[in-house]
Every structure is written in C-alpha cells, then in structure tokens.
Motif scaffolding. Sequence first.
Motif, PDB file in Angstrom:
ATOM      1  N   PHE A 116     -73.950-142.888 -22.317  1.00  0.00           N
ATOM      2  CA  PHE A 116     -72.744-142.432 -22.892  1.00  0.00           C
ATOM      3  C   PHE A 116     -72.673-141.110 -23.224  1.00  0.00           C
ATOM      4  O   PHE A 116     -71.660-140.505 -22.993  1.00  0.00           O
ATOM      5  CB  PHE A 116     -72.866-143.213 -24.128  1.00  0.00           C
ATOM      6  N   LEU A 117     -73.687-140.421 -23.559  1.00  0.00           N
ATOM      7  CA  LEU A 117     -73.758-139.040 -24.184  1.00  0.00           C
ATOM      8  C   LEU A 117     -73.427-138.102 -22.906  1.00  0.00           C
ATOM      9  O   LEU A 117     -72.465-137.110 -23.295  1.00  0.00           O
ATOM     10  CB  LEU A 117     -74.983-138.786 -24.421  1.00  0.00           C
ATOM     11  N   TYR A 118     -73.999-137.909 -21.923  1.00  0.00           N
ATOM     12  CA  TYR A 118     -73.486-137.053 -20.865  1.00  0.00           C
ATOM     13  C   TYR A 118     -72.125-137.262 -20.391  1.00  0.00           C
ATOM     14  O   TYR A 118     -71.342-136.307 -20.122  1.00  0.00           O
ATOM     15  CB  TYR A 118     -74.204-137.376 -19.491  1.00  0.00           C
ATOM     16  N   ALA A 119     -71.536-138.674 -20.330  1.00  0.00           N
ATOM     17  CA  ALA A 119     -70.321-138.737 -20.057  1.00  0.00           C
ATOM     18  C   ALA A 119     -69.430-138.122 -20.987  1.00  0.00           C
ATOM     19  O   ALA A 119     -68.221-137.908 -20.698  1.00  0.00           O
ATOM     20  CB  ALA A 119     -70.106-140.306 -20.074  1.00  0.00           C
ATOM     21  N   LEU A 120     -69.743-138.385 -22.296  1.00  0.00           N
ATOM     22  CA  LEU A 120     -68.775-137.706 -23.228  1.00  0.00           C
ATOM     23  C   LEU A 120     -68.756-136.206 -23.196  1.00  0.00           C
ATOM     24  O   LEU A 120     -67.713-135.517 -23.365  1.00  0.00           O
ATOM     25  CB  LEU A 120     -69.444-138.208 -24.452  1.00  0.00           C
ATOM     26  N   LEU A 121     -70.024-135.544 -23.006  1.00  0.00           N
ATOM     27  CA  LEU A 121     -70.081-134.165 -22.935  1.00  0.00           C
ATOM     28  C   LEU A 121     -69.695-133.541 -21.723  1.00  0.00           C
ATOM     29  O   LEU A 121     -69.079-132.628 -21.603  1.00  0.00           O
ATOM     30  CB  LEU A 121     -71.515-133.768 -23.093  1.00  0.00           C
TER      31      LEU A 121
END
Length: 278
Positions: A213-218
């Motif tokens: 989730f985190l990398y996809a969000l950033l």
Amino acid sequence: MAERSTFDMGRTIVQALALLLVLSFAVPYVYLVMTSLKPAAHVQQIPPSFLPNRISVENYLTVINTQSMPRAFLSSVAVAVLTTILSLALSVPAAYVAAQYRRPITVFFLLFALITRMVPAVSLGVPLFQLLKSLGLLDTTFGLVLAHTSAAVPLVLLLLAAFFDGLPKEMEEAARMDGCSRFQAFLYIVVPVMKSGIAISALFAFITSWNEFLYALLLTSQNSKTAPIVIAEFNSVYGLSWGPMTAAAVLYSLPVVLVTLVLQKQIIGGLTFGAVKG
C-alpha cells in the motif's frame, strides 16, 4: 494403555490449538464477506450483526460500476506479475550461488538481504520517490514494479537460499560429469528439482506486491494507481463507504486465493522438501 491415552490426549490438544489458530485467521475474513453481503443501510447498524439480515449484492454492483476500479485491478495484476517475474529472475541464480558456493562474500550477501528486511518501508519512501522522479518513472507501472521488487527480492532470496541449501551438491557434479556446463546443469537439472521452492517464493513475491500500500500511495497518482489505493478512497457524504470497501476487498482477495490453489501441490512439496534428507 496409559501411554496410548496420553498420546490421544496430546493429539487432541494439538488439534484443538490448530483449530483455534485457523479460526483466528478465518473469522475476520468470514466477517468481511458477511459484511459485503449486507445492504448498504445495514453495514453500520448498532449493534452490529455478524450475519446479514438479508443477502444483497448492491455493494458488489457499486464496485463493478466504479470507473476507476477495473483499471486499478488490472494495474495491480500487471505490477504483481511483473514484480514476481523480476524478483525470481534476480533471486534464483543469486540464492543458488550463495547457498551452494559458500564464501565470506556470499554469507555477507545473505546477511545484507536479512538486514534490508529489517528496514521500515516508510524510511525508504522518500529516497525511492526522489530516485524514480529523477528517472522519470513516477506514476508508471515500471517504476512501481521496481519499488515492489526492492521489497520482494530480499524475502525471496532468503527463502530460496534455504531451499537451495538442502540441495545435494552431487547433483550438479553428476550433470557436469555427463557433459553439461555449469549453466546447463543449473537450468536443466537444479531448477526443475527446485520448482516447489520456487513456487512458494513466487507466491510470497506475488503477495508482497499485491498487498503493498505505502509505495503505491507515494509513487502513483492516476496512471498506475493500484486497487488498494482505490479501495481506500471509497467515500460517501457520511464518511467511509464500508459496504463497497468490503466488497472490493473480497474481490481483491480472490486472485491470491486462486493462485494459492493453483500452486497447492508445489507448496506442499516445498514445505516437505528436505524432510527425508540423509
């Protein structure tokens, strides 16, 4: 007779503990499915109910009719598949060399992979953002694949190294004596034998990318946004739309379930690999 009774009691306790462990994982998912089948008006009722008062598919229709969801699902599939392929391409030969040809440098290499697993992903977000920005890969599928691969490779490498460590070196030596080069022995002898371990590693690489989730969000905004980001954006005038969110989460979990079922035989073989060694 007393020994048999003690054995049966111990076996019963182990089975009961195993059942509790399975239920601890299954109940939240079953509740997720039950919530997705509730009418939208009943999802947040007080007090909450485990089973729906009536079965409704309106949450699933909402998800299907959301314009951004099909594209996000396809983006997630593309990123996860490419991440798995790239992770295996990098990790399989590296793990084989590190496990079969132990040198101080290979031990350091595996130790470095282990250390990278301990680094919090959030601490790498800004450096990855700056790196992909300088390369012009922000909000692209390939850029997100590189980010996910950086997280998947250490895990896959450590898993494969453990599997390759149980492989007899005599297997490659016999192939070399029959005229194979080292690469041919690796490609035609070692890799087919290790297909169960590779299948397990591929599954973990796929899940690592699929759930990220985190990398996809950033690192994404519009063009390569994945399904977890779109699911988190389900809102209504009253707040989060829990009904469509749970329905989308159920649909999003199905590919992992299907992949696990397809690789079930290889997974079982990988779990028992080396059990009769020696």
